[in-house]
Motif scaffolding. Structure first.
Motif, PDB file in Angstrom:
ATOM      1  N   MET A  31      -2.117  -5.795  16.564  1.00 18.57           N
ATOM      2  CA  MET A  31      -0.723  -6.220  16.756  1.00 18.57           C
ATOM      3  C   MET A  31      -0.389  -5.929  18.223  1.00 18.57           C
ATOM      4  SD  MET A  31       1.139  -4.898  13.265  1.00 18.57           S
ATOM      5  CE  MET A  31       0.497  -3.222  13.254  1.00 18.57           C
ATOM      6  N   SER A  81     -13.904   0.019  -5.167  1.00 18.15           N
ATOM      7  CA  SER A  81     -13.427   0.048  -3.785  1.00 18.15           C
ATOM      8  C   SER A  81     -14.493   0.701  -2.908  1.00 18.15           C
ATOM      9  CB  SER A  81     -12.125   0.852  -3.716  1.00 18.15           C
ATOM     10  OG  SER A  81     -11.693   0.954  -2.389  1.00 18.15           O
ATOM     11  N   ASN A  82     -14.577   0.229  -1.680  1.00 13.62           N
ATOM     12  CA  ASN A  82     -15.559   0.750  -0.723  1.00 13.62           C
ATOM     13  C   ASN A  82     -16.991   0.561  -1.209  1.00 13.62           C
ATOM     14  OD1 ASN A  82     -13.683   1.840   1.313  1.00 13.62           O
ATOM     15  ND2 ASN A  82     -13.028   3.154  -0.370  1.00 13.62           N
ATOM     16  N   SER A  93      -3.267   1.824  11.387  1.00 18.37           N
ATOM     17  CA  SER A  93      -3.211   2.905  10.409  1.00 18.37           C
ATOM     18  C   SER A  93      -4.023   4.120  10.850  1.00 18.37           C
ATOM     19  CB  SER A  93      -3.741   2.382   9.067  1.00 18.37           C
ATOM     20  OG  SER A  93      -3.712   3.369   8.090  1.00 18.37           O
ATOM     21  N   TRP A 126      -0.796   4.548   0.789  1.00 21.01           N
ATOM     22  CA  TRP A 126      -1.489   5.629   1.491  1.00 21.01           C
ATOM     23  C   TRP A 126      -0.579   6.141   2.616  1.00 21.01           C
ATOM     24  CZ3 TRP A 126      -5.703   4.936   5.764  1.00 21.01           C
ATOM     25  CH2 TRP A 126      -6.296   6.186   6.048  1.00 21.01           C
ATOM     26  N   ASP A 145      -0.258  -0.363  -4.632  1.00 20.00           N
ATOM     27  CA  ASP A 145      -1.615   0.167  -4.594  1.00 20.00           C
ATOM     28  C   ASP A 145      -1.573   1.670  -4.359  1.00 20.00           C
ATOM     29  OD1 ASP A 145      -4.630  -0.356  -4.262  1.00 20.00           O
ATOM     30  OD2 ASP A 145      -4.112   0.811  -2.477  1.00 20.00           O
ATOM     31  N   LEU A 192      -4.038  -4.574   8.980  1.00 18.47           N
ATOM     32  CA  LEU A 192      -3.446  -4.637  10.321  1.00 18.47           C
ATOM     33  C   LEU A 192      -4.363  -3.957  11.338  1.00 18.47           C
ATOM     34  CD1 LEU A 192       0.259  -4.025   9.246  1.00 18.47           C
ATOM     35  CD2 LEU A 192      -0.949  -6.190   9.562  1.00 18.47           C
ATOM     36  N   GLN A 230       8.913  -8.926   6.306  1.00 14.03           N
ATOM     37  CA  GLN A 230       7.954  -9.766   7.053  1.00 14.03           C
ATOM     38  C   GLN A 230       6.636  -9.895   6.297  1.00 14.03           C
ATOM     39  OE1 GLN A 230       6.716  -8.227  10.841  1.00 14.03           O
ATOM     40  NE2 GLN A 230       8.774  -8.321  11.692  1.00 14.03           N
ATOM     41  N   ASN A 231       6.124  -8.766   5.828  1.00 11.39           N
ATOM     42  CA  ASN A 231       4.794  -8.764   5.203  1.00 11.39           C
ATOM     43  C   ASN A 231       4.808  -9.593   3.922  1.00 11.39           C
ATOM     44  OD1 ASN A 231       4.209  -7.097   7.314  1.00 11.39           O
ATOM     45  ND2 ASN A 231       4.032  -5.220   6.117  1.00 11.39           N
ATOM     46  N   GLY A 265       0.833  -1.202   0.000  1.00 15.46           N
ATOM     47  CA  GLY A 265       0.000   0.000   0.000  1.00 15.46           C
ATOM     48  C   GLY A 265       0.863   1.246   0.000  1.00 15.46           C
ATOM     49  N   ARG A 292       1.068  -1.598   4.121  1.00 16.73           N
ATOM     50  CA  ARG A 292       2.009  -0.496   3.837  1.00 16.73           C
ATOM     51  C   ARG A 292       3.129  -0.514   4.859  1.00 16.73           C
ATOM     52  NH1 ARG A 292       1.484   4.202   6.925  1.00 16.73           N
ATOM     53  NH2 ARG A 292      -0.654   3.512   7.183  1.00 16.73           N
ATOM     54  N   ALA A 293       4.341  -0.383   4.404  1.00 14.05           N
ATOM     55  CA  ALA A 293       5.469  -0.299   5.332  1.00 14.05           C
ATOM     56  C   ALA A 293       6.585   0.496   4.681  1.00 14.05           C
ATOM     57  CB  ALA A 293       5.960  -1.700   5.689  1.00 14.05           C
ATOM     58  N   ASN A 327     -12.223   3.227   8.587  1.00 17.67           N
ATOM     59  CA  ASN A 327     -12.119   4.184   7.484  1.00 17.67           C
ATOM     60  C   ASN A 327     -13.488   4.727   7.119  1.00 17.67           C
ATOM     61  OD1 ASN A 327     -10.608   5.637   5.609  1.00 17.67           O
ATOM     62  ND2 ASN A 327     -11.141   4.238   3.971  1.00 17.67           N
TER      63      ASN A 327
HETATM   64  P1  NAD Z   1      -1.970  -1.132   7.145  1.00 18.71           P
HETATM   65  O1  NAD Z   1      -3.008  -2.036   7.731  1.00 18.71           O
HETATM   66  O2  NAD Z   1      -1.160  -1.616   6.017  1.00 18.71           O
HETATM   67  O3  NAD Z   1      -1.043  -0.655   8.367  1.00 18.71           O
HETATM   68  C1  NAD Z   1       0.006   0.230   8.188  1.00 18.71           C
HETATM   69  C2  NAD Z   1       0.650   0.509   9.536  1.00 18.71           C
HETATM   70  O4  NAD Z   1       1.165  -0.723  10.091  1.00 18.71           O
HETATM   71  C3  NAD Z   1       1.842   1.444   9.426  1.00 18.71           C
HETATM   72  O5  NAD Z   1       1.919   2.183  10.634  1.00 18.71           O
HETATM   73  C4  NAD Z   1       3.013   0.497   9.316  1.00 18.71           C
HETATM   74  O6  NAD Z   1       4.225   1.070   9.754  1.00 18.71           O
HETATM   75  C5  NAD Z   1       2.580  -0.624  10.226  1.00 18.71           C
HETATM   76  N1  NAD Z   1       3.156  -1.923   9.832  1.00 18.71           N
HETATM   77  C6  NAD Z   1       3.243  -2.415   8.581  1.00 18.71           C
HETATM   78  N2  NAD Z   1       3.819  -3.622   8.589  1.00 18.71           N
HETATM   79  C7  NAD Z   1       4.120  -3.897   9.887  1.00 18.71           C
HETATM   80  C8  NAD Z   1       4.738  -4.989  10.539  1.00 18.71           C
HETATM   81  N3  NAD Z   1       5.157  -6.065   9.864  1.00 18.71           N
HETATM   82  N4  NAD Z   1       4.872  -4.944  11.881  1.00 18.71           N
HETATM   83  C9  NAD Z   1       4.453  -3.872  12.585  1.00 18.71           C
HETATM   84  N5  NAD Z   1       3.859  -2.800  12.020  1.00 18.71           N
HETATM   85  C10 NAD Z   1       3.695  -2.812  10.685  1.00 18.71           C
HETATM   86  O7  NAD Z   1      -2.700   0.255   6.793  1.00 18.71           O
HETATM   87  P2  NAD Z   1      -3.173   1.079   5.546  1.00 18.71           P
HETATM   88  O8  NAD Z   1      -2.054   1.848   4.973  1.00 18.71           O
HETATM   89  O9  NAD Z   1      -4.384   1.821   6.006  1.00 18.71           O
HETATM   90  O10 NAD Z   1      -3.702   0.002   4.495  1.00 18.71           O
HETATM   91  C11 NAD Z   1      -2.868  -0.584   3.522  1.00 18.71           C
HETATM   92  C12 NAD Z   1      -3.104   0.034   2.143  1.00 18.71           C
HETATM   93  O11 NAD Z   1      -4.461  -0.167   1.730  1.00 18.71           O
HETATM   94  C13 NAD Z   1      -2.950   1.556   2.071  1.00 18.71           C
HETATM   95  O12 NAD Z   1      -1.614   1.960   2.138  1.00 18.71           O
HETATM   96  C14 NAD Z   1      -3.660   1.857   0.771  1.00 18.71           C
HETATM   97  O13 NAD Z   1      -2.832   1.533  -0.331  1.00 18.71           O
HETATM   98  C15 NAD Z   1      -4.842   0.895   0.866  1.00 18.71           C
HETATM   99  N6  NAD Z   1      -6.058   1.559   1.414  1.00 18.71           N
HETATM  100  C16 NAD Z   1      -7.110   1.751   0.566  1.00 18.71           C
HETATM  101  C17 NAD Z   1      -8.240   2.425   1.019  1.00 18.71           C
HETATM  102  C18 NAD Z   1      -9.414   2.621   0.091  1.00 18.71           C
HETATM  103  O14 NAD Z   1     -10.298   3.442   0.397  1.00 18.71           O
HETATM  104  N7  NAD Z   1      -9.487   1.896  -1.008  1.00 18.71           N
HETATM  105  C19 NAD Z   1      -8.318   2.892   2.338  1.00 18.71           C
HETATM  106  C20 NAD Z   1      -7.236   2.652   3.196  1.00 18.71           C
HETATM  107  C21 NAD Z   1      -6.112   1.983   2.727  1.00 18.71           C
END
Ligand code: NAD
Length: 306
Positions: A224, A153-154, A208, A8, A31, A204, A267-268, A6, A258-259, A294
């Motif tokens: 987590m 989406s959504n 986020s 975002w 994404d 996760l 890891q992911n 991701g 996203r990381a 969200n």
């Molecule tokens: P996410 O669930 O991927 O969580 C990201 C958070 O978790 C960050 O703080 C990151 O540092 C941490 N993290 C990631 N891997 C980790 C690990 N292995 N251990 C510990 N912490 C870890 O959150 P997100 O960014 O909301 O969702 C992923 C992606 O989904 C977004 O980046 C975006 O591309 C997409 N998204 C889409 C929509 C939509 O409306 N379609 C909405 C939200 C997100």
């Protein structure tokens, strides 16, 4: 591809490096979205990786999304072309309708990305554009060769079903918020029965949204850090994030965590290297709270009163 990355909230200062490092680590799917405000920088990372010979364009799967202010039929292609230019590619592998809500057009020269508010602050202006009109314009992007596949989406069940009634090109994927606190079981069943791939976002959970200082996210036990997830992390010698991502991928979902941190990226990506047993899948299935983070609540409140 079960695991992508991701984008975002990837900071514009680091997004190019994040994408480049992710490609180096083995990621192939990204994404993105107009709304994330970092497509140019993500594109810089892609371009550098291609120039350095790490990958070719056709090794990558680049996803982007149509923002609500561009839903009218004559606005879809111009903004898609702009987004392609930002990513420095000549097609998207997948282009999604970001939300099934149309907002009044904001010219990119006034503000880009435009966000939810017409004036950039608080004014919500819904546009008189149907999802059917928007979908026909999305199909036009496929016809024009600008995108390989289109999706949504959504969308919830009703909007998805409605789309299937008029779609000449069916949505290839549905991207929704999905984690143990919001399991979306019926929606997933429906989409899979229709042959639509489901991508989980924010897999996760609250993490986020804690970043956004959201009370709802801060008020629940972090996933987590949840005792059930932590116990499984110990049992399988994996991280809690890997348990959460594996639970989704074992349900047949794609994930796009996203990381920026290299160890999190690694890891992911490796989350499919082990198998949760059925008892653990069932235990996580019991954690559903129907808790959606969200929710652009301010916007929805306005829409409810239309
Ligand atoms: P996410 O669930 O991927 O969580 C990201 C958070 O978790 C960050 O703080 C990151 O540092 C941490 N993290 C990631 N891997 C980790 C690990 N292995 N251990 C510990 N912490 C870890 O959150 P997100 O960014 O909301 O969702 C992923 C992606 O989904 C977004 O980046 C975006 O591309 C997409 N998204 C889409 C929509 C939509 O409306 N379609 C909405 C939200 C997100």
């Amino acid at each position: 591809m079960r695991v992508g990355m991701g984008t975002w909230k990837l900071d514009t200062a680091t997004a190019a490096d994040d994408i480049y490092n992710a490609i180096k680590a083995g990621y192939r799917l990204f994404d993105g979205a107009c709304d994330y405000g970092n497509e140019k920088e993500c594109g810089d990372g892609v371009a550098r990786a291609i120039n350095d010979g790490l990958v070719r364009r056709d090794d990558l799967f680049i996803v982007s999304k149509l923002w609500q202010t561009f839903h009218a039929r004559d606005k879809v292609e111009p903004v898609c072309r702009r987004q392609l230019a930002d990513w420095q590619v000549d097609y998207f592998d997948l282009f999604l309708v970001h939300f099934p809500v149309s907002l009044e057009y904001v010219d990119p020269s006034v503000r880009y990305p435009p966000g939810w508010f017409y004036d950039g602050e608080a004014d919500i202006r819904v546009a008189n554009v149907t999802n059917q009109e928007t979908w026909a314009a999305m199909e036009g992007l496929v016809d024009a060769g600008l995108v390989r596949a289109i999706g949504v989406s959504n969308y919830q069940a009703q909007t998805l079903y409605d789309t299937l009634r008029y779609a000449r090109i069916r949505p290839a994927t549905l991207q929704v918020e999905l984690h143990p606190y919001l399991q979306q079981k019926e929606l997933v069943r429906l989409a899979h029965a229709e042959g639509i791939v489901v991508t989980a976002y924010s897999s996760l959970g609250p993490a986020s949204f804690v970043e956004l200082d959201m009370d709802r996210a801060k008020s629940v036990t972090p996933l987590m850090g949840h005792p059930v997830i932590n116990a499984m992390a110990d049992k399988y010698a994996k991280s809690p994030a890997q348990i959460l991502l594996r639970w989704s991928t074992q349900r047949g979902l794609a994930v796009i965590p996203r990381a920026s941190e290299p160890e999190f990226m690694a890891q992911n990506l490796a989350c499919t290297s082990f198998q949760l047993d059925q008892a653990d899948m069932d235990r996580i299935a019991k954690m559903d709270l129907g808790l959606k983070f969200n929710q652009p609540t301010n916007v929805l409140l306005v829409l409810e009163h239309l």
